[in-house]
Design a protein around this motif. Structure first.
Motif, PDB file in Angstrom:
ATOM      1  N   SER A 283     134.576  27.561  76.984  1.00 19.86           N
ATOM      2  CA  SER A 283     135.271  27.734  78.316  1.00 19.86           C
ATOM      3  C   SER A 283     135.461  29.655  78.626  1.00 19.86           C
ATOM      4  CB  SER A 283     137.660  28.008  77.481  1.00 19.86           C
ATOM      5  OG  SER A 283     136.317  29.580  76.359  1.00 19.86           O
ATOM      6  N   LEU A 284     134.484  30.013  78.088  1.00 19.20           N
ATOM      7  CA  LEU A 284     133.538  30.425  78.817  1.00 19.20           C
ATOM      8  C   LEU A 284     132.717  30.109  80.339  1.00 19.20           C
ATOM      9  CD1 LEU A 284     133.643  33.647  76.942  1.00 19.20           C
ATOM     10  CD2 LEU A 284     135.768  32.890  78.824  1.00 19.20           C
ATOM     11  N   GLY A 285     132.239  29.319  79.638  1.00 18.17           N
ATOM     12  CA  GLY A 285     131.619  28.209  80.647  1.00 18.17           C
ATOM     13  C   GLY A 285     129.746  28.469  79.881  1.00 18.17           C
ATOM     14  N   ILE A 286     130.102  29.137  78.918  1.00 10.35           N
ATOM     15  CA  ILE A 286     128.590  29.061  77.747  1.00 10.35           C
ATOM     16  C   ILE A 286     127.902  27.280  77.420  1.00 10.35           C
ATOM     17  CG2 ILE A 286     127.792  29.711  75.742  1.00 10.35           C
ATOM     18  CD1 ILE A 286     128.743  31.631  78.221  1.00 10.35           C
ATOM     19  N   PRO A 287     127.006  27.212  77.656  1.00  5.62           N
ATOM     20  CA  PRO A 287     126.445  25.867  77.042  1.00  5.62           C
ATOM     21  C   PRO A 287     126.339  25.788  76.025  1.00  5.62           C
ATOM     22  CG  PRO A 287     125.035  27.040  78.897  1.00  5.62           C
ATOM     23  CD  PRO A 287     125.579  27.946  78.596  1.00  5.62           C
ATOM     24  N   SER A 288     126.854  24.269  75.577  1.00  2.35           N
ATOM     25  CA  SER A 288     127.308  23.890  74.347  1.00  2.35           C
ATOM     26  C   SER A 288     125.087  24.262  73.531  1.00  2.35           C
ATOM     27  CB  SER A 288     127.736  22.584  73.740  1.00  2.35           C
ATOM     28  OG  SER A 288     127.139  22.176  72.629  1.00  2.35           O
ATOM     29  N   ALA A 289     124.897  24.778  73.193  1.00  2.15           N
ATOM     30  CA  ALA A 289     123.214  24.752  72.447  1.00  2.15           C
ATOM     31  C   ALA A 289     122.983  23.512  71.286  1.00  2.15           C
ATOM     32  CB  ALA A 289     122.788  26.569  72.580  1.00  2.15           C
ATOM     33  N   GLY A 290     124.429  23.625  70.531  1.00  2.44           N
ATOM     34  CA  GLY A 290     124.000  22.565  69.890  1.00  2.44           C
ATOM     35  C   GLY A 290     124.143  21.315  69.378  1.00  2.44           C
ATOM     36  N   GLY A 291     124.707  20.922  71.034  1.00  2.00           N
ATOM     37  CA  GLY A 291     124.788  19.038  71.075  1.00  2.00           C
ATOM     38  C   GLY A 291     125.451  19.008  72.060  1.00  2.00           C
ATOM     39  N   GLY A 292     125.813  20.085  73.138  1.00  2.52           N
ATOM     40  CA  GLY A 292     126.080  19.579  74.130  1.00  2.52           C
ATOM     41  C   GLY A 292     125.085  18.873  75.721  1.00  2.52           C
ATOM     42  N   PHE A 293     123.607  18.425  75.234  1.00  2.30           N
ATOM     43  CA  PHE A 293     122.758  18.407  76.532  1.00  2.30           C
ATOM     44  C   PHE A 293     123.020  16.650  76.974  1.00  2.30           C
ATOM     45  CE2 PHE A 293     118.576  18.039  78.668  1.00  2.30           C
ATOM     46  CZ  PHE A 293     118.292  18.879  79.410  1.00  2.30           C
ATOM     47  N   ASN A 294     122.810  16.452  78.046  1.00  2.00           N
ATOM     48  CA  ASN A 294     123.127  15.226  78.214  1.00  2.00           C
ATOM     49  C   ASN A 294     121.698  14.953  80.001  1.00  2.00           C
ATOM     50  OD1 ASN A 294     125.916  14.230  78.427  1.00  2.00           O
ATOM     51  ND2 ASN A 294     125.669  15.655  78.109  1.00  2.00           N
ATOM     52  N   ALA A 295     120.749  13.849  79.699  1.00  2.00           N
ATOM     53  CA  ALA A 295     119.816  13.111  80.089  1.00  2.00           C
ATOM     54  C   ALA A 295     119.559  12.727  80.749  1.00  2.00           C
ATOM     55  CB  ALA A 295     118.823  14.761  79.581  1.00  2.00           C
ATOM     56  N   ALA A 296     118.230  12.077  81.277  1.00  2.00           N
ATOM     57  CA  ALA A 296     118.062  10.434  81.474  1.00  2.00           C
ATOM     58  C   ALA A 296     117.138  10.192  80.384  1.00  2.00           C
ATOM     59  CB  ALA A 296     117.342  10.665  83.157  1.00  2.00           C
ATOM     60  N   LEU A 297     116.552   8.918  79.699  1.00  2.00           N
ATOM     61  CA  LEU A 297     115.178   8.316  78.983  1.00  2.00           C
ATOM     62  C   LEU A 297     114.614   8.906  79.175  1.00  2.00           C
ATOM     63  CD1 LEU A 297     115.894   7.424  76.163  1.00  2.00           C
ATOM     64  CD2 LEU A 297     115.550   5.357  76.709  1.00  2.00           C
ATOM     65  N   GLU A 298     113.702   8.615  80.573  1.00  2.00           N
ATOM     66  CA  GLU A 298     112.445   9.107  80.786  1.00  2.00           C
ATOM     67  C   GLU A 298     112.560  10.073  80.831  1.00  2.00           C
ATOM     68  OE1 GLU A 298     109.222   8.652  83.271  1.00  2.00           O
ATOM     69  OE2 GLU A 298     110.608   6.915  83.320  1.00  2.00           O
ATOM     70  N   ASP A 299     113.282  11.258  81.019  1.00  2.00           N
ATOM     71  CA  ASP A 299     112.932  12.690  80.632  1.00  2.00           C
ATOM     72  C   ASP A 299     112.962  13.043  79.927  1.00  2.00           C
ATOM     73  OD1 ASP A 299     112.894  12.935  83.756  1.00  2.00           O
ATOM     74  OD2 ASP A 299     114.583  13.459  84.092  1.00  2.00           O
ATOM     75  N   THR A 300     113.743  12.673  78.406  1.00  2.00           N
ATOM     76  CA  THR A 300     113.672  13.020  76.945  1.00  2.00           C
ATOM     77  C   THR A 300     112.406  12.891  76.798  1.00  2.00           C
ATOM     78  OG1 THR A 300     114.547  11.144  76.521  1.00  2.00           O
ATOM     79  CG2 THR A 300     115.498  13.233  76.820  1.00  2.00           C
ATOM     80  N   ALA A 301     111.288  11.670  77.692  1.00  2.00           N
ATOM     81  CA  ALA A 301     110.195  10.556  76.941  1.00  2.00           C
ATOM     82  C   ALA A 301     109.286  11.866  77.479  1.00  2.00           C
ATOM     83  CB  ALA A 301     110.643   9.901  77.011  1.00  2.00           C
ATOM     84  N   ARG A 302     109.451  12.331  78.654  1.00  2.00           N
ATOM     85  CA  ARG A 302     108.198  13.302  78.785  1.00  2.00           C
ATOM     86  C   ARG A 302     108.293  14.686  78.641  1.00  2.00           C
ATOM     87  NH1 ARG A 302     108.106  13.258  85.456  1.00  2.00           N
ATOM     88  NH2 ARG A 302     107.361  11.436  85.200  1.00  2.00           N
ATOM     89  N   LEU A 303     109.550  14.777  78.249  1.00  3.41           N
ATOM     90  CA  LEU A 303     109.687  16.297  77.040  1.00  3.41           C
ATOM     91  C   LEU A 303     108.893  15.965  75.355  1.00  3.41           C
ATOM     92  CD1 LEU A 303     110.332  18.817  76.418  1.00  3.41           C
ATOM     93  CD2 LEU A 303     112.901  17.737  75.358  1.00  3.41           C
ATOM     94  N   GLY A 304     108.931  14.377  75.001  1.00  2.00           N
ATOM     95  CA  GLY A 304     108.220  14.054  73.750  1.00  2.00           C
ATOM     96  C   GLY A 304     106.753  14.552  74.707  1.00  2.00           C
ATOM     97  N   GLN A 305     106.436  13.775  75.337  1.00  2.00           N
ATOM     98  CA  GLN A 305     105.139  14.339  75.794  1.00  2.00           C
ATOM     99  C   GLN A 305     104.919  15.365  76.215  1.00  2.00           C
ATOM    100  OE1 GLN A 305     103.311  11.283  75.656  1.00  2.00           O
ATOM    101  NE2 GLN A 305     101.242  12.243  76.649  1.00  2.00           N
TER     102      GLN A 305
END
Length: 435
Positions: free
Chosen positions: A304-326
């Motif tokens: 409610s204060l605009g604080i990102p959910s560091a425990g489970g709130g991230f949303n992204a593209a599969l291409e980019d999560t693979a790139r993060l792994g790389q």
């Protein structure tokens, strides 16, 4: 399933969550087959919104996983304009590789495992090139696929842990420092005697239950506190993660057994922001997402204060999560050759954690594993970011392989898909290692 269960499901990577006793098969539960949100307007029985108590339950989850931004407040994680996608060199043989799931008598193929685990998208990278990719569910249509946005659930924790390790390697965050030196607001709480390292390795001995079978478990209060939507009538508890964390108490001294408790990941996000003076979404964008050449803007669900959910709130593209792994596999070197993440940060994660501390947890099927900096480390060199319903970034240095997967398995707990997933990853790693 209520809004609080949706928020809690975003956070977890291990505890069981409600699922149908006999869920629809993958093809029948496909969002297109179900007809969710189709038409102008959709038929009333096909509407999914945040007032519907079941929007995060299977099978509606198979649509919602690609649409969380339409259901909850969020904040953007901008990408670099004009970024390119990863090179492809597809190997058709991978889908036909056969293995035996844990406890099974019959073998199955890698493609069959894709179906069995209700996979929405899966990319295998070998030596920096995509050698396998396949899509289903909410990522199946041409406008989604590799660049469609999907909830990564508790993979978020590992991204937060990576950001913490970056700051540690640069001297901005001291892993041995008492938590209360950075955040005095936590004095007299469970974190009174904990260090930053205790938090990152989930060794804080919180008096906190994530047992979904117990309607009185602490996780329900936590989910209510971090809900970004208006508070329900008569709710008078803490509002936001920063208000909730000081209310926690401990059962023992920190530094003992590993215990997977999501508030630690949200505290890690607070520590990162307090040490750097920037919000987590800004840091991820500026230090990771833009420099690595992410193809799509990502986003965080916020409280409610605009604080990102560091425990489970991230949303992204599969291409980019693979790139993060790389990026992890390459020791922090981006595709353009720039060292964008300190090698020391990657090395700290890849070394794994205290195996004895992990052995004292309840993850009996993961013998020889450990946990460090909000990443799971296997009994070999491979390590992973893991989220409920099958989200994964799996990094195997020995095979020079990265696997990124999005899924909407009917059962949230990874224990429901590990018997199929982990041996599937192993057979692909063995195959690629011989090439």
């Amino acid at each position: 399933m209520s809004i609080r269960l949706f928020l809690a499901a975003l956070m977890l990577a291990g505890a069981p969550v409600m699922a149908q006793d006999t869920p629809l098969p993958p093809a029948e539960s496909d969002p297109k087959e179900m007809g969710w949100m189709e038409g102008f307007p959709p038929r009333p029985e096909k509407v999914i919104d945040n007032t519907d108590q079941s929007f995060a339950a299977f099978p509606k989850l198979r649509w919602s996983a690609c649409h969380f931004r339409e259901l909850q407040p969020s904040v953007a994680v901008p990408a670099k304009i004009g970024a390119s996608v990863s090179p492809r060199d597809i190997d058709p043989a991978i889908g036909d590789l056969r293995f035996k799931p844990w406890g099974a008598t019959n073998a199955m193929t890698f493609d069959e495992a894709f179906e069995a685990n209700y996979t929405d998208g899966l990319i295998v990278m070998h030596r920096g090139r995509v050698v396998y990719e396949r899509y289903a569910g909410c990522l199946a249509h041409p406008g989604a696929r590799a660049l469609g946005i999907h909830g990564v659930m508790s993979v978020t924790k590992s991204i937060t842990g990576l950001m913490a390790e970056i700051l540690i390697s640069e001297g901005t965050l001291d892993e041995s420092a008492p938590v209360t030196d950075l955040i005095p607001e936590l004095a007299d709480s469970a974190y009174e005697n904990a260090t930053v390292r205790d938090v990152l390795d989930m060794r804080t001995a919180l008096d906190y239950s994530e047992d979904y079978a117990d309607p009185e478990a602490d996780v329900w209060d936590y989910a209510a506190a971090i809900n970004g939507l208006p508070a329900p009538d008569k709710y008078d508890g803490p509002r936001g993660v920063y208000a909730y964390l000081p209310t926690l108490e401990a059962t023992d001294a920190p530094g003992g057994a590993f215990d997977y408790q999501t508030p630690n990941a949200d505290l890690a996000g607070w520590l990162v922001s307090r040490a750097s003076g920037q919000s987590l979404d800004q840091l991820i964008s500026e230090r990771i997402w833009k420099p690595m050449g992410a193809a799509r803007e990502a986003y965080f669900i916020v409280d409610s204060l605009g604080i990102p959910s560091a425990g489970g709130g991230f949303n992204a593209a599969l291409e980019d999560t693979a790139r993060l792994g790389q990026l992890m596999l390459s020791g922090g070197v981006a595709p353009d050759g720039q060292q964008i993440i300190p090698e020391a940060a990657i090395r700290s994660i890849a070394m794994g954690g205290d195996r004895d501390a992990f052995a004292r947890s309840h993850y009996d099927a993961l013998d020889g594993w450990s946990y460090r900096s909000l990443w799971w480390h296997t009994d070999k060199a491979a390590y992973a970011a893991r989220g409920v319903h099958g989200q994964t970034i799996y990094v195997d240095p020995d095979a020079d392989m990265v696997i990124a997967r999005f899924a909407t398995h009917p059962v949230a707990a990874n224990g429901a898909n590990d018997p199929t997933s982990l041996p599937a990853y192993a057979v692909v790693a063995a195959y690629l290692s011989e090439k």
